[in-house]
Enzyme design. Structure first.
Site, short mmCIF file in Angstrom:
data_model
loop_
_atom_site.label_atom_id
_atom_site.label_comp_id
_atom_site.label_asym_id
_atom_site.label_seq_id
_atom_site.Cartn_x
_atom_site.Cartn_y
_atom_site.Cartn_z
N LYS A 96 0.81 -1.23 0.00
CA LYS A 96 0.00 0.00 0.00
C LYS A 96 0.84 1.27 0.00
CE LYS A 96 -4.46 -1.56 1.52
NZ LYS A 96 -4.28 -2.96 1.96
N GLU A 118 -9.56 7.25 3.79
CA GLU A 118 -10.48 6.33 4.45
C GLU A 118 -9.70 5.07 4.76
OE1 GLU A 118 -10.04 6.29 1.21
OE2 GLU A 118 -9.74 4.13 0.97
N SER A 384 1.52 -9.86 -1.16
CA SER A 384 1.14 -8.45 -0.95
C SER A 384 1.51 -7.91 0.43
CB SER A 384 -0.35 -8.28 -1.19
OG SER A 384 -1.12 -9.11 -0.35
C1 PLP Z 1 -5.15 -3.95 1.72
C2 PLP Z 1 -4.50 -5.23 1.41
C3 PLP Z 1 -4.95 -6.05 0.34
C4 PLP Z 1 -6.17 -5.75 -0.45
O1 PLP Z 1 -6.15 -4.55 -1.19
P1 PLP Z 1 -5.94 -4.51 -2.75
O2 PLP Z 1 -6.25 -3.10 -3.13
O3 PLP Z 1 -6.90 -5.49 -3.36
O4 PLP Z 1 -4.55 -4.88 -3.03
C5 PLP Z 1 -4.24 -7.20 0.05
N1 PLP Z 1 -3.15 -7.56 0.77
C6 PLP Z 1 -2.69 -6.80 1.80
C7 PLP Z 1 -1.49 -7.26 2.55
C8 PLP Z 1 -3.35 -5.61 2.15
O5 PLP Z 1 -2.89 -4.88 3.18
#
Ligand code: PLP
Length: 402
Positions: A96, A118, A384
């Site tokens: 993020k 948000e 992610s």
């Molecule tokens: C917020 C988050 C997501 C989901 O958000 P996307 O916009 O779909 O990427 C996925 N993995 C992690 C680790 C997150 O913090």
């Protein structure tokens, strides 16, 4: 579908459409803010000063490039060649921050002196509070009152970083109510304030803006794969989808490479048709949510149905318009993974690779067995985020994890 010579999945139309999805459906009072952003974002992102500062911060502050790690034990288990793109090693623990760093540089170039955001689970709030501290800009994060209760550690992080966390007390007191409050704030403060949206959602140009800022993920994957395998192109790219920003970043530079299979993984919660799910690509129908036309979970009267996933980051009733289009056009395949399957993904990655993934990410890992990938295939899973933020959930589910 018939693709014209200039067709690209990367680029929406001038009005922000990916196929039938996208656009900008905003109240008239918000129009000037969105219009200012729309008319300026491309020039700013292309400017030498933005690019230089963005690259420098991604390198020295975020910790990029993140490694592309060949996961040998997972590869052995699934009979294919698995690489993990380590976004979990980014500062603040997930992808993020790529977006919030980019958007704060954009806000500065638009002359904005105040930031709002948000947040649901708090991850985007923390990433926003982080870059506001870095730049010395005041930051207000709107968060549902229920989420403030549920996500105390992230609320503490945001406060430590100097942000003000304002509770949204209307409706279900969760993400969509926080979003409504942020929009209200933006309408009241159009001149000095920039609204940092956390995923590839919202009115045009946000989905394109956020996809471009996250596209550094696939830019790096191409270079790293070339070094490690002799080809820039994998056979599969797999990523989880809440709103869709990490997936958009991991897919971006492969969108127009038809040999690369794109796999988007959603949260099936207790099961797709259990009534407790967030599998928007299956359950969703076209409608308007947070300023764009996309697939969303709604009842016959157009009321948004509450999504459910054990993972707070996938617990969103829509998906970004790019992903709605990738699904509808057949460019991406969607797979839905239940809470229990995701927990097995957590255990497996932890035990086989020594990497404790975020619960969101574990949905992508749990899809490895459903790809149909063979021994000669190269599969990239976008890791992610890291699992530290989910330890509470893991503790409560230890029986399924050990
Ligand atoms: C917020 C988050 C997501 C989901 O958000 P996307 O916009 O779909 O990427 C996925 N993995 C992690 C680790 C997150 O913090």
């Amino acid at each position: 579908m018939a693709a014209s010579a200039t067709f690209s999945y990367q680029t929406p139309t001038a009005r922000g459409y990916y196929g039938e999805f996208g656009g900008a459906f905003v109240p008239e009072m918000l129009f000037p803010n969105v219009e200012e952003l729309r008319t300026q974002y491309e020039d700013i992102l292309a400017s030498a000063s933005f690019r230089a500062e963005f690259e420098q911060l991604l390198r020295d502050y975020v910790g990029r490039p993140t490694p592309l790690f060949e996961a040998r034990r997972l590869s052995e288990k699934y009979g294919t060649r698995v690489f993990l793109k380590r976004e979990d090693l980014c500062h603040t623990g997930a992808h993020k921050i790529n977006n919030t760093v980019g958007q704060i540089l954009l806000a500065q170039r638009l002359g904005k002196t105040r930031i709002i955001a948000e947040t649901g689970a708090g991850q985007h709030g923390v990433a926003t509070a982080t870059v506001c501290a870095l730049m010395g800009l005041p930051c207000v994060v709107y968060m549902g009152a229920v989420d403030i209760e549920r996500q105390a550690p992230n609320v503490a992080r945001m406060r430590l970083l100097g942000a003000e966390v304002r509770p949204a007390t209307s409706g279900s007191q969760t993400l969509k109510d926080a979003t409504n409050e942020a929009i209200r704030d933006w309408i009241a403060n159009p001149v000095d304030t920039h609204y940092i949206i956390g995923s590839v959602v919202g009115p045009h140009p946000y989905p394109d803006l956020v996809a471009r800022l996250q596209s550094v993920i696939s830019e790096e994957i191409r270079k790293q794969l070339l070094e490690k395998t002799g080809s820039e192109l994998p056979d599969y790219v797999v990523a989880c989808v809440g709103g869709g920003s990490n997936a958009a970043g991991a897919f971006y530079h492969f969108l127009d490479e038809p040999s690369v299979r794109l796999v988007a993984v959603e949260a099936a919660g207790h099961g797709i048709h259990s009534g407790h799910s967030a599998a928007t690509s299956v359950l969703g129908t076209p409608g308007i949510i947070h300023g764009s036309r996309t697939l969303l979970m709604q009842d016959a009267d157009g009321q948004i149905t509450e999504p459910y996933s054990l993972s707070a980051g996938l617990d969103y009733p829509g998906i970004g318009p790019l992903h709605a289009w990738l699904g509808a056009s057949g460019r991406a395949r969607f797979i839905a993974i239940t809470d229990d399957e995701a927990l097995r993904g957590v255990a497996e990655c932890s035990r086989l690779e020594g990497i404790i993934p975020a619960l969101e990410t574990a949905h992508a890992l749990a899809a490895l067995g459903q790809l149909g990938a063979g021994p000669d295939d190269v599969v990239v899973v976008n890791l992610s985020g890291r699992g530290d933020k989910d330890l509470d959930t893991y503790l409560k589910n230890m029986d399924k994890l050990v």
